[in-house]
Motif scaffolding. Structure first.
Motif, mmCIF file in Angstrom:
data_model
loop_
_atom_site.group_PDB
_atom_site.id
_atom_site.type_symbol
_atom_site.label_atom_id
_atom_site.label_comp_id
_atom_site.label_asym_id
_atom_site.label_seq_id
_atom_site.Cartn_x
_atom_site.Cartn_y
_atom_site.Cartn_z
ATOM 1 N N UNK A 197 0.750 -1.257 0.063
ATOM 2 C CA UNK A 197 -0.031 -0.128 -0.006
ATOM 3 C C UNK A 197 0.771 1.219 0.040
ATOM 4 N N UNK A 198 2.225 1.068 0.274
ATOM 5 C CA UNK A 198 3.193 2.437 0.248
ATOM 6 C C UNK A 198 2.700 3.190 1.463
ATOM 7 N N UNK A 199 2.583 2.389 2.486
ATOM 8 C CA UNK A 199 2.461 3.124 3.917
ATOM 9 C C UNK A 199 3.540 2.906 4.808
ATOM 10 N N UNK A 200 4.313 3.887 5.101
ATOM 11 C CA UNK A 200 5.554 3.622 5.923
ATOM 12 C C UNK A 200 5.188 3.610 7.355
ATOM 13 N N UNK A 201 5.797 2.756 8.148
ATOM 14 C CA UNK A 201 5.409 2.916 9.340
ATOM 15 C C UNK A 201 5.999 4.214 10.314
ATOM 16 N N UNK A 202 6.974 4.660 9.903
ATOM 17 C CA UNK A 202 7.584 5.974 10.554
ATOM 18 C C UNK A 202 8.162 6.653 9.687
ATOM 19 N N UNK A 203 8.834 7.882 10.085
ATOM 20 C CA UNK A 203 9.340 8.918 9.094
ATOM 21 C C UNK A 203 10.669 8.257 8.680
ATOM 22 N N UNK A 204 11.396 7.486 9.435
ATOM 23 C CA UNK A 204 12.604 7.142 8.911
ATOM 24 C C UNK A 204 12.414 6.015 7.849
ATOM 25 N N UNK A 205 11.452 5.439 7.800
ATOM 26 C CA UNK A 205 10.954 4.274 6.904
ATOM 27 C C UNK A 205 10.974 5.503 5.632
ATOM 28 N N UNK A 206 10.039 6.238 5.646
ATOM 29 C CA UNK A 206 9.412 7.222 4.542
ATOM 30 C C UNK A 206 10.635 7.498 3.681
ATOM 31 N N UNK A 207 11.685 8.181 4.874
ATOM 32 C CA UNK A 207 12.832 8.678 4.104
ATOM 33 C C UNK A 207 13.457 7.855 3.326
ATOM 34 N N UNK A 208 13.696 6.578 3.934
ATOM 35 C CA UNK A 208 14.473 5.127 3.285
ATOM 36 C C UNK A 208 13.798 4.929 1.885
ATOM 37 N N UNK A 209 12.616 5.175 1.827
ATOM 38 C CA UNK A 209 11.898 4.637 0.836
ATOM 39 C C UNK A 209 11.718 5.794 -0.201
ATOM 40 N N UNK A 210 11.894 6.975 0.156
ATOM 41 C CA UNK A 210 11.458 7.980 -0.732
ATOM 42 C C UNK A 210 12.711 8.720 -1.325
ATOM 43 N N UNK A 211 13.940 8.562 -0.664
ATOM 44 C CA UNK A 211 15.249 9.059 -0.919
ATOM 45 C C UNK A 211 15.202 10.606 -0.671
ATOM 46 N N UNK A 212 14.524 11.170 0.266
ATOM 47 C CA UNK A 212 14.327 12.379 0.874
ATOM 48 C C UNK A 212 13.467 13.146 0.156
ATOM 49 N N UNK A 213 12.581 12.815 -0.800
ATOM 50 C CA UNK A 213 11.674 13.478 -1.514
ATOM 51 C C UNK A 213 10.178 13.864 -0.472
ATOM 52 N N UNK A 214 10.405 15.103 -0.218
ATOM 53 C CA UNK A 214 9.362 15.530 0.802
ATOM 54 C C UNK A 214 8.011 15.005 0.710
ATOM 55 N N UNK A 215 7.643 15.251 -1.000
ATOM 56 C CA UNK A 215 6.253 14.973 -1.145
ATOM 57 C C UNK A 215 6.073 13.427 -1.055
ATOM 58 N N UNK A 216 6.983 12.490 -1.378
ATOM 59 C CA UNK A 216 6.901 11.176 -1.356
ATOM 60 C C UNK A 216 6.847 10.914 0.011
ATOM 61 N N UNK A 217 7.661 11.464 1.138
ATOM 62 C CA UNK A 217 7.556 11.295 2.281
ATOM 63 C C UNK A 217 6.121 11.542 2.889
ATOM 64 N N UNK A 218 5.465 12.555 2.502
ATOM 65 C CA UNK A 218 4.079 12.982 3.057
ATOM 66 C C UNK A 218 3.047 11.860 2.586
#
Length: 153
Positions: free
Chosen positions: A39-60
């Motif tokens: 579903x592309x739903x990260x458990x934490x901000x750290x996971x979102x950063x790791x999956x997005x390559x620091x793209x703030x739009x993808x992190x959100x």
């Protein structure tokens, strides 16, 4: 009471149905993790950063809560809140040397109720299915608690 718990049919029944309950409870974590990935739903901000390559739009987007993942998490939490106390209560109940057929029936119905509860919760099955399943487990736990109190008097 038998010298060895394993010789007690009620304890053997708890091992059987308890194993099935623990398998369900343990497997809810990887199921939730796999669903998060799908579903592309990260458990934490750290996971979102790791999956997005620091793209703030993808992190959100990755940090937004997915309703299905939240249902899985809630079903898992409900298991932890109900199945773990069941084990403590059931072991103490077995120590009262209950009728093995009664104990087996209680453990079996509790197990079925917990599976129905999860299926109803995750599958969005309309009420009262989930409530009935929850209440069946609650009544079984309360019945065993009453038996413990009566035994100890």
């Amino acid at each position: 009471m038998p010298a060895c718990f394993a010789e007690n049919p009620a304890f053997t029944a708890l091992m059987k149905y308890g194993g099935v309950l623990m398998a369900k409870t343990v497997l809810m974590s990887p199921l939730t993790g796999i669903t998060r990935i799908v579903k592309g739903a990260a458990a934490s901000r750290e996971d979102a950063v790791a999956l997005s390559g620091n793209d703030e739009h993808k992190i959100k987007r990755l940090m937004s809560k997915d309703p299905y993942v939240e249902r899985l998490k809630a079903a898992h939490m409900n298991d932890l809140e109900n199945i773990l106390p069941f084990f403590v209560i059931a072991i103490l109940y077995i120590a009262t040397n209950p009728d093995s057929a009664t104990a087996t029936l209680l453990f079996k119905v509790f197990t079925i109720a917990r599976y129905v509860h999860t299926i109803a919760y995750v599958g969005k099955i309309r009420q009262p299915t989930r409530a009935l399943a929850y209440n069946a487990g609650l009544i079984i736990n309360l019945f065993m608690i009453v038996q413990l109190i009566k035994y100890s008097l």
